[in-house]
Motif scaffolding. Structure first.
Motif, PDB file in Angstrom:
ATOM      1  N   THR A  55      -0.681  -9.673  -3.590  1.00  0.00           N
ATOM      2  CA  THR A  55       0.141  -9.575  -2.377  1.00  0.00           C
ATOM      3  C   THR A  55       1.515  -9.041  -2.737  1.00  0.00           C
ATOM      4  O   THR A  55       2.062  -8.163  -2.047  1.00  0.00           O
ATOM      5  CB  THR A  55       0.263 -10.946  -1.691  1.00  0.00           C
ATOM      6  OG1 THR A  55      -1.033 -11.398  -1.298  1.00  0.00           O
ATOM      7  CG2 THR A  55       1.152 -10.868  -0.462  1.00  0.00           C
ATOM      8  N   HIS A  62       4.419  -1.881  -3.342  1.00  0.00           N
ATOM      9  CA  HIS A  62       3.829  -0.548  -3.169  1.00  0.00           C
ATOM     10  C   HIS A  62       4.074  -0.012  -1.758  1.00  0.00           C
ATOM     11  O   HIS A  62       4.744   1.019  -1.597  1.00  0.00           O
ATOM     12  CB  HIS A  62       2.329  -0.609  -3.456  1.00  0.00           C
ATOM     13  CG  HIS A  62       1.640   0.716  -3.354  1.00  0.00           C
ATOM     14  ND1 HIS A  62       1.792   1.692  -4.308  1.00  0.00           N
ATOM     15  CD2 HIS A  62       0.817   1.236  -2.404  1.00  0.00           C
ATOM     16  CE1 HIS A  62       1.082   2.762  -3.956  1.00  0.00           C
ATOM     17  NE2 HIS A  62       0.494   2.516  -2.808  1.00  0.00           N
ATOM     18  N   ILE A 111      -8.229  -0.354  -0.235  1.00  0.00           N
ATOM     19  CA  ILE A 111      -6.881   0.225  -0.231  1.00  0.00           C
ATOM     20  C   ILE A 111      -6.727   1.246   0.889  1.00  0.00           C
ATOM     21  O   ILE A 111      -5.681   1.311   1.544  1.00  0.00           O
ATOM     22  CB  ILE A 111      -6.568   0.880  -1.590  1.00  0.00           C
ATOM     23  CG1 ILE A 111      -6.801  -0.097  -2.735  1.00  0.00           C
ATOM     24  CG2 ILE A 111      -5.120   1.376  -1.607  1.00  0.00           C
ATOM     25  CD1 ILE A 111      -6.618   0.519  -4.114  1.00  0.00           C
ATOM     26  N   TRP A 124       1.243  -5.276  -3.566  1.00  0.00           N
ATOM     27  CA  TRP A 124       1.197  -4.393  -2.391  1.00  0.00           C
ATOM     28  C   TRP A 124       2.551  -4.358  -1.686  1.00  0.00           C
ATOM     29  O   TRP A 124       2.927  -3.335  -1.097  1.00  0.00           O
ATOM     30  CB  TRP A 124       0.092  -4.826  -1.431  1.00  0.00           C
ATOM     31  CG  TRP A 124      -1.286  -4.595  -1.980  1.00  0.00           C
ATOM     32  CD1 TRP A 124      -2.286  -5.504  -2.127  1.00  0.00           C
ATOM     33  CD2 TRP A 124      -1.828  -3.345  -2.462  1.00  0.00           C
ATOM     34  NE1 TRP A 124      -3.398  -4.925  -2.680  1.00  0.00           N
ATOM     35  CE2 TRP A 124      -3.148  -3.598  -2.898  1.00  0.00           C
ATOM     36  CE3 TRP A 124      -1.317  -2.049  -2.581  1.00  0.00           C
ATOM     37  CZ2 TRP A 124      -3.968  -2.599  -3.423  1.00  0.00           C
ATOM     38  CZ3 TRP A 124      -2.134  -1.057  -3.112  1.00  0.00           C
ATOM     39  CH2 TRP A 124      -3.441  -1.336  -3.526  1.00  0.00           C
ATOM     40  N   LEU A 137      -0.960  -7.810   4.060  1.00  0.00           N
ATOM     41  CA  LEU A 137      -1.061  -7.599   2.611  1.00  0.00           C
ATOM     42  C   LEU A 137      -1.944  -8.658   1.969  1.00  0.00           C
ATOM     43  O   LEU A 137      -2.742  -8.355   1.080  1.00  0.00           O
ATOM     44  CB  LEU A 137       0.322  -7.634   1.963  1.00  0.00           C
ATOM     45  CG  LEU A 137       1.353  -6.599   2.419  1.00  0.00           C
ATOM     46  CD1 LEU A 137       2.595  -6.686   1.537  1.00  0.00           C
ATOM     47  CD2 LEU A 137       0.786  -5.186   2.392  1.00  0.00           C
TER      48      LEU A 137
END
Length: 573
Positions: free
Chosen positions: A160, A166, A195, A163, A187
């Protein structure tokens, strides 16, 4: 091979002045002015890396290997978790890590300031009110910290945060914590999932629409922010520069075409959702460059953004880009030609073969010879979040129970202030690129340690090893050294060198030297023979209410833990 070489200052740069961090090409003026230590890397380390590939690991399996796997997969694995993993097989442990726990209950209101709901109830579906934003944001951050502190043996919490680093948003920028909660929930739901689907969902989630101005993008005035970051930071990444603003992976024309595809989306603060308005959408055909096979995307209405995401994920470079980010999160930041060939490329192909489901990639990487190669153990500098949560979990700090809600959230909030002082706060990465430690070359993880953050780390561990600890809302947290040691097997707790060995193998990913162990022995027993600890501990156990005996062992253990946590190796994972 000297596994401690990266812990020592590089004498070649001792006289060099501090330099500014290199800005990203599209950063606003003034970005990159933060000084970098003169001791930091000026080029990527040339230390030989692993030549192992993704073949399943078949070497020894025990405490050391289990600890390595859990340190990278969890925040601060406890002694019990490591021992349990060591008693199972690698396959069984990885299976457990890839099981997603049930979704947690939402964050709660713990402040009388938020009058929209009573204290103890959730605010996540209440109407927006600027007056409540501060306490709701604190509630969300505290709740998120609580999830990390109370994680089970699953990769979900670590992923989590991955991401979040990201597909970046910043709570402070979106200024609606309900949006932030919905984003974090997404997330977590897709942490071990697909993804490509996550990219589609994030694209039209209200938090992202607001953060990167997608809610302002119209056919007459397309906003390029999200289209640019989708390509540069979220999917294909920058390939070699082949012209002004043009890379082998995408061009400026592709950014503009993507921006036009994404027009027409807005966020609804009442329903807390993204929605599409046809009159605001660019209905013309969008032409992409040769980097995308000269594909043209026609008007697809509210489904057109999905076509764009599918196009981007059809590029093999997207899989490579994602696998490199996963590698730097879980293994190490240097990706040499051998690692690119033996690890990144096959992982990328595996990701493509599995339709962009991330779990098979994580299973393969975390079960591989490469992951368990000795050069990949103890080479990661803990992030502030990892450092802080690890102190709390491994030393079994007792937090207030849910029955004392304000005190519980207050302590979680306190830990967030501690990570913030160390230059990482959950919910607010510094910019859309995420925390620099995962992309700023050649320093990478070194950026977590500087003249500001290192003292802050030491101040926190010193406070937690003190008897006073930290007090808030009538509750106190600190390390109960007597409970910590009493929980160990009696034969270990009562023998000085065995006790030191047990504590150090829990917290250090690299074995200490004989000199370091001798130093810690002298810290515990300054100038005294080893049997002195056995005598003092035995006397304390026989009469635990005796103040003098209790103080004698408590003081020694607090000094020992404090000395353990100021060693350079303590910052490694």
């Amino acid at each position: 091979m000297d596994r401690r070489s990266f812990l020592r200052k590089n004498t070649a740069v001792l006289a060099a002045p501090a330099v500014a961090a290199a800005p990203r090409p599209d950063d606003p003026p003034g970005t990159g002015d933060e000084p970098i230590s003169k001791f930091a890397n000026k080029k990527l380390p040339a230390t030989a890396r692993s030549t192992a590939g993704l073949a399943p690991y078949s070497g020894p399996w025990g405490y050391d290997q289990a600890a390595h796997l859990l340190r990278r997969s969890l925040f601060g694995p406890t002694r019990a978790e490591i021992l349990t993993a060591a008693g199972r097989t690698l396959t069984q442990v990885v299976n457990d890590l890839l099981i997603a726990p049930a979704a947690p209950a939402p964050p709660l209101n713990v402040s009388a300031t938020d009058t929209s709901v009573p204290v103890g109830q959730t605010w996540v579906t209440q109407p927006f009110d600027q007056n409540f934003e501060g306490v709701r944001r604190a509630s969300l951050r505290s709740w998120w910290m609580g999830r990390m502190l109370n994680q089970n043996t699953s990769l979900v919490e670590k992923m989590t945060l991955f991401w979040h680093n990201h597909f970046v948003i910043e709570f402070a920028d979106i200024n609606d914590t309900r949006y932030g909660y919905q984003y974090v929930t997404l997330l977590r739901q897709q942490a071990l999932g697909n993804i490509r689907q996550l990219a589609k969902d994030v694209t039209v989630t209200p938090a992202m629409l607001r953060y990167l101005n997608g809610n302002q993008s119209t056919g007459g005035a397309p906003n390029e922010n999200y289209g640019r970051e989708l390509l540069e930071l979220f999917t294909v990444g920058k390939g070699p520069l082949v012209g002004p603003g043009n890379y082998t992976t995408y061009t400026e024309a592709d950014v503009q075409a993507a921006a036009r595809v994404l027009t027409g989306w807005r966020d609804n603060a009442t329903t807390i959702s993204g929605y599409y308005t046809a009159s605001r959408h660019d209905t013309t055909t969008k032409q992409f460059s040769a980097a995308f096979g000269n594909v043209a995307i026609g008007n697809g209405g509210d489904q057109e953004y999905k076509t764009l995401i599918d196009l981007v994920f059809a590029q093999a470079e997207t899989a490579r880009f994602l696998c490199r980010k996963l590698y730097r999160w879980f293994v190490y930041y240097v990706i040499d030609a051998t690692t690119e060939q033996n690890v990144i490329e096959p992982l990328a192909q595996l990701l493509i073969q599995n339709n962009y489901n991330v779990a098979p990639v994580l299973r393969t990487l975390l079960s591989s010879e490469h992951f368990f190669d000795v050069v990949n153990m103890g080479c990661v500098i803990k992030s502030p979040i990892d450092f802080t949560v690890t102190v709390a979990r491994q030393f079994q700090i007792a937090f207030p129970p849910a029955s004392s809600l304000a005190a519980q959230y207050g302590m979680w909030d306190y830990l967030n202030t501690i990570t913030n002082l160390q230059q990482q706060v959950v919910g607010d990465p510094p910019n859309v690129a995420g925390w620099a430690a995962y992309w700023q070359t050649p320093q990478y993880y070194e950026m977590w340690i500087n003249a500001v953050t290192l003292p802050r780390r030491n101040q926190f561990t010193d406070l937690m090893t003190s008897t006073n600890g930290y007090t808030r809302n009538g509750a106190k947290i600190n390390i109960d050294v007597l409970a910590l040691v009493t929980a160990l097997p009696p034969a270990i707790a009562s023998e000085a060198n065995l006790l030191i060995a047990e504590l150090t193998r829990l917290v250090f990913p690299i074995p200490l030297t004989a000199n370091q162990l001798a130093y810690l022995n002298d810290v515990l027993l300054p100038g005294l023979p080893d049997f002195e600890w056995t005598d003092e501990w035995t006397q304390y156990l026989a009469n635990p209410t005796n103040t003098a005996k209790k103080t004698a062992v408590t003081t020694k253990l607090q000094t020992l833990l404090r000395s353990i946590m100021i060693l350079a190796e303590y910052h490694l994972s």
